[in-house]
Design an enzyme around this catalytic site. Sequence first.
Site, PDB file in Angstrom:
ATOM      1  N   ILE A   1       0.828  -1.204   0.000  1.00  0.00           N
ATOM      2  CA  ILE A   1       0.000   0.000   0.000  1.00  0.00           C
ATOM      3  C   ILE A   1       0.861   1.252   0.000  1.00  0.00           C
ATOM      4  O   ILE A   1       0.542   2.247  -0.657  1.00  0.00           O
ATOM      5  CB  ILE A   1      -0.948  -0.075   1.213  1.00  0.00           C
ATOM      6  CG1 ILE A   1      -1.974  -1.199   0.985  1.00  0.00           C
ATOM      7  CG2 ILE A   1      -1.637   1.259   1.477  1.00  0.00           C
ATOM      8  CD1 ILE A   1      -2.634  -1.709   2.242  1.00  0.00           C
ATOM      9  N   ASP A   2       1.977   1.210   0.715  1.00  0.00           N
ATOM     10  CA  ASP A   2       2.868   2.363   0.819  1.00  0.00           C
ATOM     11  C   ASP A   2       3.495   2.689  -0.535  1.00  0.00           C
ATOM     12  O   ASP A   2       3.485   3.843  -0.982  1.00  0.00           O
ATOM     13  CB  ASP A   2       3.954   2.058   1.848  1.00  0.00           C
ATOM     14  CG  ASP A   2       4.375   3.287   2.643  1.00  0.00           C
ATOM     15  OD1 ASP A   2       3.740   4.343   2.498  1.00  0.00           O
ATOM     16  OD2 ASP A   2       5.334   3.183   3.419  1.00  0.00           O
ATOM     17  N   ASP A   3       4.067   1.676  -1.187  1.00  0.00           N
ATOM     18  CA  ASP A   3       4.656   1.908  -2.500  1.00  0.00           C
ATOM     19  C   ASP A   3       3.617   2.401  -3.494  1.00  0.00           C
ATOM     20  O   ASP A   3       3.894   3.282  -4.317  1.00  0.00           O
ATOM     21  CB  ASP A   3       5.301   0.628  -3.024  1.00  0.00           C
ATOM     22  CG  ASP A   3       6.730   0.482  -2.555  1.00  0.00           C
ATOM     23  OD1 ASP A   3       7.625   0.988  -3.238  1.00  0.00           O
ATOM     24  OD2 ASP A   3       6.952  -0.128  -1.498  1.00  0.00           O
TER      25      ASP A   3
ATOM     26  N   HIS B   1       0.694   8.474   4.015  1.00  0.00           N
ATOM     27  CA  HIS B   1       1.026   8.482   2.590  1.00  0.00           C
ATOM     28  C   HIS B   1      -0.208   8.232   1.729  1.00  0.00           C
ATOM     29  O   HIS B   1      -0.373   8.845   0.663  1.00  0.00           O
ATOM     30  CB  HIS B   1       2.090   7.425   2.308  1.00  0.00           C
ATOM     31  CG  HIS B   1       3.411   7.729   2.942  1.00  0.00           C
ATOM     32  ND1 HIS B   1       4.360   6.771   3.222  1.00  0.00           N
ATOM     33  CD2 HIS B   1       3.950   8.907   3.372  1.00  0.00           C
ATOM     34  CE1 HIS B   1       5.418   7.332   3.772  1.00  0.00           C
ATOM     35  NE2 HIS B   1       5.184   8.623   3.884  1.00  0.00           N
TER      36      HIS B   1
ATOM     37  N   GLU C   1       2.996   6.117  -2.961  1.00  0.00           N
ATOM     38  CA  GLU C   1       4.115   6.974  -3.352  1.00  0.00           C
ATOM     39  C   GLU C   1       4.377   6.929  -4.855  1.00  0.00           C
ATOM     40  O   GLU C   1       4.776   7.936  -5.459  1.00  0.00           O
ATOM     41  CB  GLU C   1       5.375   6.577  -2.578  1.00  0.00           C
ATOM     42  CG  GLU C   1       5.314   6.894  -1.093  1.00  0.00           C
ATOM     43  CD  GLU C   1       5.187   8.387  -0.811  1.00  0.00           C
ATOM     44  OE1 GLU C   1       5.851   9.194  -1.482  1.00  0.00           O
ATOM     45  OE2 GLU C   1       4.408   8.747   0.090  1.00  0.00           O
TER      46      GLU C   1
END
Length: 670
Positions: free
Chosen positions: A402-404, A478, A407
């Site tokens: 989810i983070d990648d 993020h 971003e």
Amino acid sequence: MTATTDGSTGAANLRAAPASDPTESTSAAHDMMAVARHAAERSVEHLLGRQDEQGWWKGDLATNVTMDAEDLLLRQFLGIQDPETVKAAARFIRGEQLGDGTWNTFYEGPPDLSATVEAYVALRLAGDRPDDPHMIRAAGWVREQGGIAESRVFTRIWLALFGWWKWDDLPELPPELMFFPKWVPLNIYDFGCWARQTIVPLTIVSAKRPVRPAPFALDELHTDPSCPNPPKPTAPAASWDGVFQRLDKALHLYHKVAPRRLRRIAMNEAARWIIERQENDGCWGGIQPPAVYSVIALHLLGYDLDHPVMRAGLESLDRFAVWREDGARMIEACQSPVWDTCLATIALADAGVGPDHPALVRAADWMLGEEIVRPGDWAVRKPELAPGGWAFEFHNVNYPDIDDTAEVALALRRVRHPDPARVDAAIERGVRWNLGMQSRNGAWGAFDADNTSPFPNRLPFCDFGEVIDPPSADVTGHVVEMLAVEGRSHDPRTRRGVEWLLAEQEASGAWFGRWGVNYIYGTGSVVPALIAAGLPAPHPAVRRAVDWLKSVQNDDGGWGEDLRSYREEKWIGHGSSTPSQTGWALLALLAAGERETRSVERGVAWLAATQQADGSWDEPHFTGTGFPWDFSINYHLYRQVFPLTALGRYVYGDPFATASAIGAGTGKGA
């Protein structure tokens, strides 16, 4: 620096900095702007020069010597040692030893027992003698700490493979776990994806209990070689620890009477699960530990080393090796090209590199090619959700995160790509997938939704770090920032994320950092997100965060936080100044409207003063987190991308300061 339009120089297509505030009266402020602009330009040149011709960036990912020690132990177990590799690995391990004979797990951190035991054994395999001075110091310290018996379970598993520890003295992990449906506690999907990928092959190892002939004894690592595992009192039966200790004893009894046919079926099911998740490059999940244990497990089931699955797996492990100029060989636990590339793209764009600069377009092309459009393990809990998103590594289609995804979407929005429809479609799939991965409490974890079972961490086996994936403030921040940029600030799901973040703020004004060290990372992730989502800078939560960041600024003008902040309150917000953590603090302060304050100017001045001649920064301290405290990471590109992003926003402002209007302008606001 001269800006061009053909990409012939590193700083091509730089945006013009906004005019200085007409009310600015001091030459010091103008001087600081010039210093920041010059530092940003030098950093841009450096970062552009590090881009691969395919479009990606990747810095080394340094962890600790257990990666290198376990690589040598694996080669010993499989009988595939070669002198060059052993010599190079031993050189690296020796080079990391501290003066007292121990090894730690992060720069300037305290000695670590398991790391010291594993490093010692690896050096014994490499030919170092137990009566060598550096080995005498290491063994003496291990005994002072209680010997091998006090090391973590994973260390003792490696030793059991060679008869240096008894399998009966290890927690049991039966392969019949594979039969648990997803609604039963302690099924494999109750574990975080990294733990799941490690535990499944270890169920086979636990059932097989192999022992290879030990090339030497390790009596010097026991407090009493005649009693290497002194008995310990059992926790009260009414406590959770007591319950799981007694469950483990029952599982040991089951191991003796387990029906052979049932156990064989369970191990075959585990093997099928492992093989189905092998990546195209031969690795598993793009990380080293599951690959190591998967190779061992399949070998124990009869897969020879020339089998295509095994051959590809072993070849993938070689790609985790970083050969240094001094002949040392360091093993990366993981590789981070997608993460590094999206962060580098954001940094360059925010530092004035034009959106159609060839380097940014190449990066966007590469990121678009890395999009994952097939279901992975996340679909077990979310079977109706369409795939989309990005992983962390070169090859990892089973575990997008989810983070990648958040971003990458933020990075792609900064690029003027020749095929905007392709970019829009990829971002839309990522946004939809991220929204679908929201946990019930309104926040986001890294790989799974609602991966919050209280039971996995209770298992005696699980003493190697975090084994579940609950929502965190940094990942949620993020995602909220990305949703705001996509014009979804008023989406009820975004608002729930904002509400969760506000509720999670510490009394100090900071936010906990799950994937970076620590409260500076959490706060640096959350404040820009809250501002992007529409909170005004005067909001009490924002002001508390600003006050906290100013209160922990170091005398030299930078910011730093030691990894010990995960365990000791006195370290929260405190530590030697680092480029990445200073960048995080500045990103929060700049988002909160603090650009012209003395605190920001001092932080910018520190970055400029510590920049090296080639435009880069040095950062020996570990500022990345795998498991809080238990597994720490030094991302070598963090020291470049976060200072540059902060300097860029200081000079040029936030490109998405009116974030809610961006998505609406691209038709993504609905």
